[in-house]
Design a protein around this motif. Structure first.
Motif, mmCIF file in Angstrom:
data_model
loop_
_atom_site.group_PDB
_atom_site.id
_atom_site.type_symbol
_atom_site.label_atom_id
_atom_site.label_comp_id
_atom_site.label_asym_id
_atom_site.label_seq_id
_atom_site.Cartn_x
_atom_site.Cartn_y
_atom_site.Cartn_z
ATOM 1 N N MET A 1 -24.440 -68.375 81.048
ATOM 2 C CA MET A 1 -25.623 -69.180 81.398
ATOM 3 C C MET A 1 -26.633 -68.297 82.138
ATOM 4 O O MET A 1 -26.277 -67.633 83.115
ATOM 5 C CB MET A 1 -25.191 -70.328 82.316
ATOM 6 N N VAL A 2 -27.898 -68.307 81.651
ATOM 7 C CA VAL A 2 -28.951 -67.559 82.350
ATOM 8 C C VAL A 2 -29.189 -68.241 83.694
ATOM 9 O O VAL A 2 -29.185 -69.474 83.786
ATOM 10 C CB VAL A 2 -30.259 -67.546 81.527
ATOM 11 N N LYS A 3 -29.394 -67.418 84.731
ATOM 12 C CA LYS A 3 -29.648 -68.007 86.055
ATOM 13 C C LYS A 3 -31.038 -67.616 86.515
ATOM 14 O O LYS A 3 -31.384 -66.430 86.544
ATOM 15 C CB LYS A 3 -28.608 -67.515 87.058
ATOM 16 N N ILE A 4 -31.798 -68.637 86.890
ATOM 17 C CA ILE A 4 -33.155 -68.402 87.389
ATOM 18 C C ILE A 4 -33.206 -68.823 88.849
ATOM 19 O O ILE A 4 -32.634 -69.853 89.227
ATOM 20 C CB ILE A 4 -34.180 -69.223 86.562
ATOM 21 N N ALA A 5 -33.899 -68.019 89.654
ATOM 22 C CA ALA A 5 -34.184 -68.451 91.029
ATOM 23 C C ALA A 5 -35.692 -68.420 91.197
ATOM 24 O O ALA A 5 -36.392 -67.677 90.497
ATOM 25 C CB ALA A 5 -33.527 -67.508 92.030
ATOM 26 N N CYS A 6 -36.189 -69.248 92.103
ATOM 27 C CA CYS A 6 -37.625 -69.211 92.396
ATOM 28 C C CYS A 6 -37.786 -69.187 93.911
ATOM 29 O O CYS A 6 -37.286 -70.083 94.606
ATOM 30 C CB CYS A 6 -38.322 -70.430 91.814
ATOM 31 N N ILE A 7 -38.447 -68.169 94.413
ATOM 32 C CA ILE A 7 -38.689 -68.103 95.861
ATOM 33 C C ILE A 7 -40.018 -68.804 96.126
ATOM 34 O O ILE A 7 -41.069 -68.381 95.627
ATOM 35 C CB ILE A 7 -38.741 -66.638 96.334
ATOM 36 N N VAL A 31 -34.182 -73.325 93.337
ATOM 37 C CA VAL A 31 -35.453 -73.131 94.029
ATOM 38 C C VAL A 31 -35.151 -72.841 95.496
ATOM 39 O O VAL A 31 -34.425 -73.600 96.147
ATOM 40 C CB VAL A 31 -36.365 -74.372 93.895
ATOM 41 N N LEU A 32 -35.690 -71.731 95.986
ATOM 42 C CA LEU A 32 -35.354 -71.253 97.327
ATOM 43 C C LEU A 32 -36.567 -71.303 98.243
ATOM 44 O O LEU A 32 -37.695 -71.104 97.779
ATOM 45 C CB LEU A 32 -34.889 -69.791 97.236
ATOM 46 N N ASP A 33 -36.319 -71.566 99.513
ATOM 47 C CA ASP A 33 -37.437 -71.550 100.461
ATOM 48 C C ASP A 33 -36.903 -71.243 101.852
ATOM 49 O O ASP A 33 -35.774 -71.617 102.181
ATOM 50 C CB ASP A 33 -38.175 -72.903 100.465
ATOM 51 N N ILE A 34 -37.728 -70.542 102.647
ATOM 52 C CA ILE A 34 -37.313 -70.279 104.019
ATOM 53 C C ILE A 34 -37.432 -71.545 104.874
ATOM 54 O O ILE A 34 -36.870 -71.618 105.954
ATOM 55 C CB ILE A 34 -38.150 -69.151 104.697
ATOM 56 N N SER A 35 -38.201 -72.520 104.385
ATOM 57 C CA SER A 35 -38.366 -73.745 105.159
ATOM 58 C C SER A 35 -37.241 -74.719 104.820
ATOM 59 O O SER A 35 -37.232 -75.336 103.749
ATOM 60 C CB SER A 35 -39.736 -74.370 104.847
ATOM 61 N N SER A 36 -36.296 -74.854 105.760
ATOM 62 C CA SER A 36 -35.153 -75.742 105.501
ATOM 63 C C SER A 36 -35.600 -77.189 105.376
ATOM 64 O O SER A 36 -35.028 -77.969 104.608
ATOM 65 C CB SER A 36 -34.131 -75.637 106.635
ATOM 66 N N SER A 37 -36.663 -77.557 106.128
ATOM 67 C CA SER A 37 -37.095 -78.955 106.049
ATOM 68 C C SER A 37 -37.701 -79.249 104.671
ATOM 69 O O SER A 37 -37.521 -80.327 104.114
ATOM 70 C CB SER A 37 -38.092 -79.273 107.162
ATOM 71 N N GLN A 71 -30.647 -70.989 101.158
ATOM 72 C CA GLN A 71 -29.811 -69.770 101.175
ATOM 73 C C GLN A 71 -30.473 -68.737 100.256
ATOM 74 O O GLN A 71 -30.035 -68.503 99.124
ATOM 75 C CB GLN A 71 -28.391 -70.091 100.711
ATOM 76 N N VAL A 72 -31.553 -68.159 100.765
ATOM 77 C CA VAL A 72 -32.399 -67.314 99.915
ATOM 78 C C VAL A 72 -31.632 -66.093 99.384
ATOM 79 O O VAL A 72 -31.681 -65.794 98.181
ATOM 80 C CB VAL A 72 -33.678 -66.892 100.684
ATOM 81 N N GLU A 107 -44.967 -59.861 99.901
ATOM 82 C CA GLU A 107 -44.256 -58.606 100.149
ATOM 83 C C GLU A 107 -42.906 -58.858 100.837
ATOM 84 O O GLU A 107 -41.910 -58.218 100.527
ATOM 85 C CB GLU A 107 -45.126 -57.640 100.957
ATOM 86 N N LEU A 108 -42.908 -59.837 101.771
ATOM 87 C CA LEU A 108 -41.636 -60.166 102.438
ATOM 88 C C LEU A 108 -40.600 -60.616 101.418
ATOM 89 O O LEU A 108 -39.431 -60.222 101.481
ATOM 90 C CB LEU A 108 -41.862 -61.279 103.468
ATOM 91 N N ALA A 109 -41.063 -61.448 100.465
ATOM 92 C CA ALA A 109 -40.133 -61.937 99.433
ATOM 93 C C ALA A 109 -39.640 -60.763 98.596
ATOM 94 O O ALA A 109 -38.430 -60.650 98.312
ATOM 95 C CB ALA A 109 -40.829 -62.979 98.557
ATOM 96 N N ALA A 110 -40.540 -59.867 98.229
ATOM 97 C CA ALA A 110 -40.152 -58.715 97.399
ATOM 98 C C ALA A 110 -39.165 -57.821 98.162
ATOM 99 O O ALA A 110 -38.170 -57.350 97.609
ATOM 100 C CB ALA A 110 -41.392 -57.934 96.996
ATOM 101 N N ARG A 111 -39.429 -57.631 99.435
ATOM 102 C CA ARG A 111 -38.531 -56.767 100.232
ATOM 103 C C ARG A 111 -37.158 -57.413 100.381
ATOM 104 O O ARG A 111 -36.146 -56.739 100.437
ATOM 105 C CB ARG A 111 -39.150 -56.473 101.600
ATOM 106 N N ARG A 112 -37.169 -58.745 100.452
ATOM 107 C CA ARG A 112 -35.884 -59.469 100.531
ATOM 108 C C ARG A 112 -35.086 -59.237 99.237
ATOM 109 O O ARG A 112 -33.890 -58.976 99.261
ATOM 110 C CB ARG A 112 -36.192 -60.962 100.709
ATOM 111 N N ILE A 113 -35.794 -59.334 98.117
ATOM 112 C CA ILE A 113 -35.127 -59.116 96.820
ATOM 113 C C ILE A 113 -34.563 -57.686 96.805
ATOM 114 O O ILE A 113 -33.404 -57.460 96.461
ATOM 115 C CB ILE A 113 -36.111 -59.306 95.640
ATOM 116 N N ALA A 114 -35.415 -56.727 97.210
ATOM 117 C CA ALA A 114 -34.996 -55.320 97.170
ATOM 118 C C ALA A 114 -33.767 -55.093 98.033
ATOM 119 O O ALA A 114 -32.868 -54.346 97.660
ATOM 120 C CB ALA A 114 -36.149 -54.438 97.647
ATOM 121 N N SER A 115 -33.714 -55.792 99.175
ATOM 122 C CA SER A 115 -32.615 -55.472 100.075
ATOM 123 C C SER A 115 -31.309 -56.175 99.702
ATOM 124 O O SER A 115 -30.250 -55.684 100.055
ATOM 125 C CB SER A 115 -33.001 -55.727 101.528
#
Ligand code: NAD
Ligand code: UGA
Length: 459
Positions: A1-7, A31-37, A71-72, A107-115
């Motif tokens: 199954m292909v898995k897609i995430a969206c930040i 679908v991911l977000d830093i905002s838990s609410s 859980q990004v 950029e923060l999202a990209a750096r998160r992916i990179a790390s």
């Protein structure tokens, strides 16, 4: 199954991913977000955004192949394709302030992916960004060096209020990628996701820069049409021509077309102004001052349109609105959304508060807290001072009763159903209506006794 995430679980991330999950049962979408609410709201029966038809789709796929999570890192690690749909507002401070796009979140999202990524990923630029962003993001990702990345541009063209229809039948899906083997393969993989429901001939592939630029240009052209018809509305008001008649006559030319020719109090929304200013900044950075100036006028015309509307209210009410009750119908930037970003209503209120008018606001979808927050952000006084002048009402009738004037800022359908005879009885005389959307039946209102001002219409 292909898995897609969206930040980014916002106006774009939420509906777009819901549509992919709905149309592609063989794909797992998170679908991911830093905002838990925000994530909690997406997992509840009270979604964080109002969009007709969205809840119905979310209900069908949530918990099956659509998930919302804060859980990004985990989401990034599990995905094969990662969309980035974070906000890219206009910069407030620093180089390019007031014009350039703020790419901090991107950029923060990209750096998160990179790390955190440990397996190859296709990273999809869904946010609206300046040209060359994909290239910059590619550098950030590859510098981490832990795995391989392909970066694609896939701008979103949905409009709020019609997002579900727009996503179901998009005019086109645009995918920009590098022209090497890896880039072509990545673009094909993304195209095959959309091909679950979008006809292949509507899936357009271009180089990355064309794709990034096309998004800014599309919004600039759309906004330009609104500013053009608003400029025409000023001519109509001086000449006795009727802007709706002119728009109809002009729009019947198939080369021009009828859409986006509705004169108004001014365009709003999170993107038109931001994206044009972004284009203006790009042009200036490239030494194209005249091109920058050309597009900048689209925004300047819009600012003037909002100002003219308020000034018309003040002049109409015998040059003073102090202590007069003005009912403001609509606060969202357009109908069928609860979004107020850059809404003309905010500027109208700011000016009327300055004049110490008593404003009664009614909007069927905008949260009260949002209105207070918007007004606080533009008025240089404490909220308690604003609250002495502004009340938020739970119905149009409540807002209009005993008012000196009614101003329509959003074209909600329910405003056409208001019992204006009943409203008229309660209002101070002469009773004014300023229709900033040309949605009301002006002839009928005049028959009741109202003095009606409308955009681009003879008095
Ligand atoms: P939004 O503000 O509604 O949503 C963005 C979300 O991203 C927020 O929930 C925020 O918490 C989240 N976020 C920010 N940084 C994050 C990070 N590092 N990790 C995880 N989550 C993060 O924005 P929107 O209206 O959905 O717009 C997103 C982008 O899409 C913008 O670039 C916009 O120009 C573009 N766009 C918007 C529309 C629209 O109708 N709103 C249409 C087309 C394109
Ligand atoms: C707009 C574009 O239409 C989308 O294609 C794009 O994806 C999106 O911006 C984005 O990039 O965010 P949106 O802002 O949601 O979508 O809504 P529109 O329908 O475009 O309306 C924008 C503003 O222009 C609203 O305030 C609307 O009332 C106003 N408008 C629109 C007019 O005043 N007259 C018109 O004829 C059309």
């Amino acid at each position: 199954m292909v898995k897609i995430a969206c930040i980014g679980a916002g106006y774009v991330g939420g509906p777009t991913m819901a549509m992919i999950a709905y149309k592609c049962p063989d794909i797992r979408v998170t679908v991911l977000d830093i905002s838990s609410s925000r994530i909690a709201a997406w997992n509840s029966n009270n979604l964080p955004i109002y969009e007709p038809g969205l809840m119905e789709i979310v209900e069908q796929v949530r918990g099956k192949n659509l998930f919302f999570s804060d859980q990004v890192d985990q989401g990034i690690q599990e995905a094969d394709i990662i969309f980035v749909a974070v906000n890219t507002p206009t910069k407030k401070l620093g180089l390019g302030a007031g014009r350039a796009a703020d790419l901090t979140f991107w950029e923060l999202a990209a750096r998160r992916i990179a790390s955190v990524a440990t397996t190859p990923k296709i990273v999809v630029e869904k946010s609206t960004v300046p040209i060359k962003t994909a290239e910059a993001i590619s550098s950030v990702l590859h510098a981490a060096g832990k795995t391989s990345f392909s970066v694609l541009s896939n701008p979103e063209f949905l409009a709020e209020g019609t997002a579900i229809t727009d996503l179901t039948m998009p005019d086109r899906v645009l995918i920009g990628g590098t022209m090497d083997e890896k880039g072509i393969k990545a673009a094909q993989a993304l195209a095959s996701v959309y091909a679950h429901w979008v006809p292949r001939e509507r899936i357009l592939t271009t180089n990355v820069w064309s794709s990034e630029l096309s998004k800014l240009v599309a919004n600039s052209f759309l906004a330009q049409r609104v500013s053009s018809i608003n400029a025409v509305s000023a001519i109509c008001e001086k000449s006795g021509a009727d802007v709706d008649e002119v728009a109809r006559a002009v729009g019947m030319d198939s080369r021009i077309g009828p859409k986006f020719l509705k004169a108004s109090v001014g365009f709003g929304g999170s993107c038109f102004q931001k994206d044009i200013l972004n284009l203006v900044y790009l042009c200036e950075s490239m030494g194209l001052a005249d091109v920058a100036e050309y597009f900048h006028w689209v925004v300047k015309m819009n600012d003037l349109q909002k100002q003219k509307f308020v000034e018309r209210i003040i002049h109409g009410l015998f040059n003073t609105v102090t202590s007069k009750k003005i009912a403001l119908l609509g606060f969202a930037f357009k109908k069928d959304t609860g979004d107020t970003r850059e809404s003309a209503a905010i500027e109208i209120c700011r000016r009327l508060i300055e004049e110490k008018a008593q404003i009664a606001i009614y909007d069927p979808k905008v949260e009260h807290e949002q209105i207070w927050s918007d007004l606080s952000s533009v008025c240089p006084v404490e909220l308690v001072e604003i609250q002495k002048l502004v009340t938020i009402c739970s119905s149009a009738l409540e807002a209009c009763s005993n008012a000196h004037a009614i101003a329509v800022a959003t074209e909600w359908d329910e405003f056409k159903m208001i019992d204006f005879e009943k409203v008229y009885e309660t209002m101070s005389k002469p009773s004014f209506i300023f229709d900033g959307r040309n949605v009301l039946d002006h002839a009928a209102l005049r028959k009741i006794g109202f003095v009606v001002y409308a955009i681009g219409k003879p008095l």
